[in-house]
Design an enzyme around this catalytic site. Structure first.
Site: not given
Length: 433
Positions: A183, A82, A187, A161, A168
């Protein structure tokens, strides 16, 4: 339990237990807790932070709010990666075939671009016929038989999320390390991987602007991974200038082809090989970093990596002839050269400004509903440390839009020229494991 009591506890810096965090996440997702109370709670977290245990519990509560991908039918250790987002970041396009070429299964779920950063799924859709939506059976079969597959993220992956992030975004509570970390990691955990390599970007084109911030985020995410029984490594990489020389969807496919053919830019090759090395180590192919890096470099030189990219395109319905003939990728009508108005050395490039310029040219989205132009983008001719003369080309804008003055001004303002040559750019800052 009452939400007001949870807000009060966090306001005073007290720790919340798993049941209390589950109550908050479940209640907000179901609409039982209103936005104004959740906003107060998020602001309290921003000021008071969260412990390792709280952050892990928040992550798993996000995971449990929606679908979880079952990869148990895939043989071997499934490794995912990621990126926290950057400009010209095409690393996934490079590492998926590279890691798969040594037999490590890569079951990748990626997102689309929004704002100044691009999305891997958008880039792949620049290839004619490439399918980014596969059935669960097709996805698992591709990984078992070819060691790789990439699809867009499920809409029902971590819905808590998604809802919390939207709040947010409008309540100035984005910049909290525990909230960012939970967050991102929720995922990745929900996506079903056994091991995760995180590319934590830092610099002008990244969300984290300082190395210290990036280290804190990386450490928090690695802690979450370990707490939830996922092997996790974070690589902190430089995003003080665009990665490589190409920004934009078709442009970045072209450059990924170059890197896998052994002809890419040094910064991009270094970051990609570093990420891929840790992925293959976590997957069990190599025991140490130096061996992994050396072997993967040889795989690129041998031509095996570029053949694996062709295979990935082919098995997902795409036209793999673009690898040998990149001119088949979408091309823009207009090509505008941005020239230097002074001589010297490139001292800095504001990567975010380059990303915004590319978005204005049509390469990105301001809102989720915007349609992108795969041909739009920017070629960076000069990078940090390069010498430049007056009237020399700094970058080239590619677009199908006749009106592009704002994009041109934004791109030009991204380059900073000085009389003295700066220190060499460091591509990798630190490894957190």
């Amino acid at each position: 339990m009452r939400m007001v009591d949870m807000i009060q506890k966090k306001k005073h810096g007290e720790k919340l237990n798993k049941d209390e965090i589950d109550f908050i996440v479940r209640g907000y997702t179901n609409g039982e807790i209103p936005d104004y109370q959740m906003s107060a709670f998020l602001m309290a977290v921003c000021f008071q932070g969260m412990s390792k245990e709280e952050t892990s519990n928040l992550t798993i509560a996000f995971v449990n709010s929606g679908d979880q991908v079952d990869l148990s039918k895939i043989k071997g250790i499934k490794v995912d990666k990621h990126s926290t987002g950057g400009v010209g970041d095409k690393i996934s396009l490079i590492v998926i075939p590279l890691v798969a070429s040594v037999g490590i299964p890569v079951a990748k779920m990626s997102g689309r671009g929004l704002g100044h950063t691009g999305g891997t799924i958008d880039k792949l859709e620049a290839i004619k016929g490439f399918k980014t939506e596969l059935s669960g059976e097709e996805f698992i079969t591709n990984v078992n038989e070819h060691k790789m597959a990439i699809v867009g993220q499920s809409e029902n992956l971590t819905p808590a999320d998604k809802k919390t992030y939207a709040l947010r975004d409008v309540t100035a509570t984005v910049d909290s390390i525990p909230l960012i970390a939970s967050s991102i990691m929720s995922k990745k955990i929900a996506s079903g991987a056994d091991a995760i390599v995180l590319d934590v970007k830092v610099g002008s084109g990244a969300f984290m602007k300082s190395v210290e911030q990036a280290k804190e985020l990386a450490k928090t995410m690695v802690d979450i991974g370990e707490a939830l029984n996922r092997k996790t490594v974070a690589v902190i990489t430089n995003m003080d200038q665009p990665l490589g020389h190409e920004v934009g969807n078709a442009n970045e496919i072209r450059e990924a082809i170059e890197v896998l053919s052994g002809k890419g830019s040094q910064d991009e090759a270094t970051v990609a090989l570093t990420i891929a090395s840790y992925m293959t180590m976590l997957g069990g192919a190599f025991e140490d970093f130096n061996t992994a890096y050396s072997e993967l470099s040889e795989i690129i030189k041998s031509g095996k990596a570029i053949e694996k990219l062709k295979e990935m395109i082919r098995i997902q319905g795409g036209d793999d002839t673009v690898v040998d003939n990149p001119s088949k990728l979408p091309n823009a009508k207009y090509h505008i050269e941005v020239k230097a108005t002074e001589s010297g050395y490139i001292n800095a490039i504001n990567a975010e400004s380059i990303g915004i310029s590319a978005m204005l040219l049509g390469a990105g989205r301001k809102t989720k509903s915007d349609v992108i132009d795969y041909a739009a983008g920017i070629t960076i001719n000069k990078k940090i440390g390069d010498k430049v003369d007056i009237d020399e080309t700094l970058c080239i804008l590619h677009t199908n839009l006749k009106e592009n003055k704002q994009a041109e001004l934004t791109a030009k303002g991204a380059f900073f020229i000085s009389e003295t040559k700066p220190e060499p750019v460091k591509h990798i800052y630190e490894i957190i494991a």
